[in-house]
Design an enzyme around this catalytic site. Structure first.
Site, PDB file in Angstrom:
ATOM      1  N   GLU A   1      10.758  80.050  34.083  1.00  0.00           N
ATOM      2  CA  GLU A   1       9.463  79.351  34.067  1.00  0.00           C
ATOM      3  C   GLU A   1       9.657  77.830  34.191  1.00  0.00           C
ATOM      4  O   GLU A   1      10.493  77.252  33.478  1.00  0.00           O
ATOM      5  CB  GLU A   1       8.726  79.661  32.761  1.00  0.00           C
ATOM      6  CG  GLU A   1       7.346  79.029  32.691  1.00  0.00           C
ATOM      7  CD  GLU A   1       6.590  79.397  31.409  1.00  0.00           C
ATOM      8  OE1 GLU A   1       7.158  79.239  30.314  1.00  0.00           O
ATOM      9  OE2 GLU A   1       5.433  79.855  31.519  1.00  0.00           O
TER      10      GLU A   1
ATOM     11  N   LYS B   1      -0.320  80.268  36.167  1.00  0.00           N
ATOM     12  CA  LYS B   1      -0.428  80.835  34.818  1.00  0.00           C
ATOM     13  C   LYS B   1      -1.900  80.777  34.391  1.00  0.00           C
ATOM     14  O   LYS B   1      -2.535  79.718  34.466  1.00  0.00           O
ATOM     15  CB  LYS B   1       0.445  80.029  33.858  1.00  0.00           C
ATOM     16  CG  LYS B   1       0.650  80.681  32.500  1.00  0.00           C
ATOM     17  CD  LYS B   1       1.689  79.886  31.689  1.00  0.00           C
ATOM     18  CE  LYS B   1       2.117  80.619  30.425  1.00  0.00           C
ATOM     19  NZ  LYS B   1       3.160  79.876  29.699  1.00  0.00           N
TER      20      LYS B   1
ATOM     21  N   CYS C   1       6.300  83.992  30.532  1.00  0.00           N
ATOM     22  CA  CYS C   1       6.329  83.676  29.107  1.00  0.00           C
ATOM     23  C   CYS C   1       5.230  84.386  28.309  1.00  0.00           C
ATOM     24  O   CYS C   1       5.143  85.590  28.321  1.00  0.00           O
ATOM     25  CB  CYS C   1       6.283  82.157  28.954  1.00  0.00           C
ATOM     26  SG  CYS C   1       6.908  81.578  27.379  1.00  0.00           S
TER      27      CYS C   1
END
Ligand code: NAG
Ligand code: NAG
Ligand code: NAG
Ligand code: NAG
Length: 339
Positions: A79, A158, A192
């Site tokens: 990430e 995200k 994540c």
């Protein structure tokens, strides 16, 4: 309709005269675990010295090349690896560093983007990138899946950056929760803490991935004293393992430090200790025999992640819990000009 279009897209990609190695059903993935160009050790260090997107892209391209020379046909990055995950990004960090960070974010079509796409093509590998993306007035926590022809199969932001991230990067949109057909079977990407939230995991798992890439930023080994809960392997690898179980997908975790892979059962398939040398082991190599994966159904109408289950959740909303939409899901946009 969407699925038919994707199927056609893959046929076209396969028909082009590109060095796609679709003769082998073996997915050989390099899960990058070495840090970006500027990075403080130890793994939990809060010592921040900025980022360098140009040097990090050069390093990333070198890992793509090295992995391909070792037979990898898939390379995945942690990430925000481009230009580097800022550990300890509080208000003071934003004041001091956010402008420099924005200047080191990637825009599609810029020099660094073109170098990464060219590296995927030149080495005939799939590349799963994770980067800070500048788009207009905003930066996003982006993930992209590029095929060996250099075509972008997935491009997403995200959905809701976690914790303090949400003061820096802007929210993505739900249409980024997509799974695509490839010669290795259906592939999807999340990053994540998205692995903890049904609003992100449910739509992905409904699309029946065979291979899931879960990019995390950095990971110490289990039992490391000083790790906060949100950065501990105990917490994050539990989510990755549960994701594998729920999705039935091989779940591959590129992350700086302790990279890992899980079988569809949720059991660990492989890992490298965060202590291992980054020079000797810049990535964890894992092989998956994908024979038969392309014939797997793209949706299970009777599955745990199906429309029927979603309706049951809505219809069975607990008596007494108010049906009120708060502001949590409203899209947050942070202009880079406010930093
Ligand atoms: C395709 O991959 C297989 C297995 O990794 C390898 O043995 C073979 O040499 C590759 N073929 C080409 C044309 O790259
Ligand atoms: C990266 O390199 C290019 C070309 O040399 C340069 O124009 C750019 O300013 C560099 N980016 C950063 C953030 O230093
Ligand atoms: C990593 O290194 C530390 C310090 O040398 C050591 O205490 C620890 O046991 C090592 N962890 C693993 C998983 O090898
Ligand atoms: C992959 O799996 C298929 C089906 O189980 C098997 O026939 C084949 O030998 C396997 N390939 C390798 C390289 O293990």
């Amino acid at each position: 309709m969407r699925k038919q279009l994707l199927g056609l897209f893959c046929l076209l990609a396969g028909a082009a005269s590109i060095p796609l190695n679709t003769t082998s059903p073996i997915l050989k993935a390099a899960l990058v675990r070495a840090p970006p160009a500027i990075w403080s050790e130890p793994i939990l260090s809060r010592d921040y010295h900025g980022v360098d997107i140009n040097a990090t892209t050069t390093l990333g391209v070198s890992y793509i090349e090295r992995a391909a020379s070792e037979g990898a046909n898939f390379v995945a990055f942690p990430e925000l690896w481009f230009p580097g995950y800022p550990r300890g990004n509080d208000a003071a960090w934003i004041k001091k560093w956010a402008k420099q960070y924005v200047a080191n974010s990637i825009t599609h079509g810029d020099g660094n983007w073109n170098r990464l796409v060219a590296a995927a093509k030149r080495n005939a590998v799939y590349v799963a990138l994770a980067y800070s993306e500048r788009e207009g007035d905003y930066i996003y926590m982006a993930q992209t899946l590029i095929n060996p022809a250099g075509e972008v199969l997935i491009h997403r932001h995200k959905l809701r950056p976690s914790g303090g991230e949400r003061d820096i990067w802007s929210d993505g949109t739900v249409d980024g929760l997509t799974v695509v057909d490839t010669p290795f079977g259906r592939i999807g990407l999340l990053e994540c803490w998205e692995h903890f939230h049904p609003s992100m995991t449910f739509p992905m798992q409904a699309q029946a991935e065979a291979i899931h890439i879960g990019a995390f930023p950095y990971m110490p080994d289990y039992g490391v004293v000083g790790a906060e809960a949100w950065e501990a392997a105990e917490v994050n690898m539990a989510a990755a393992s549960v994701y594998a179980t729920n999705s039935g997908a091989y779940t591959l975790i590129p992350v700086v430090g302790r990279a890992a892979a899980f079988y569809p059962s949720g059991l660990e398939m492989a890992h490298i200790s965060a202590n291992a040398s980054y020079v000797e082991h810049p990535y964890l190599l894992v092989s998956v025999n994908t024979t038969g994966f392309t014939r797997k159904p793209a949706y299970d109408v009777d599955g745990e992640q199906s429309w029927g289950v979603l309706e049951q959740i809505r219809d069975g909303w607990p008596e007494g819990v108010p049906k009120i939409k708060g502001e949590f899901t409203d899209r947050v946009l942070n202009s880079v000009y406010d930093f």
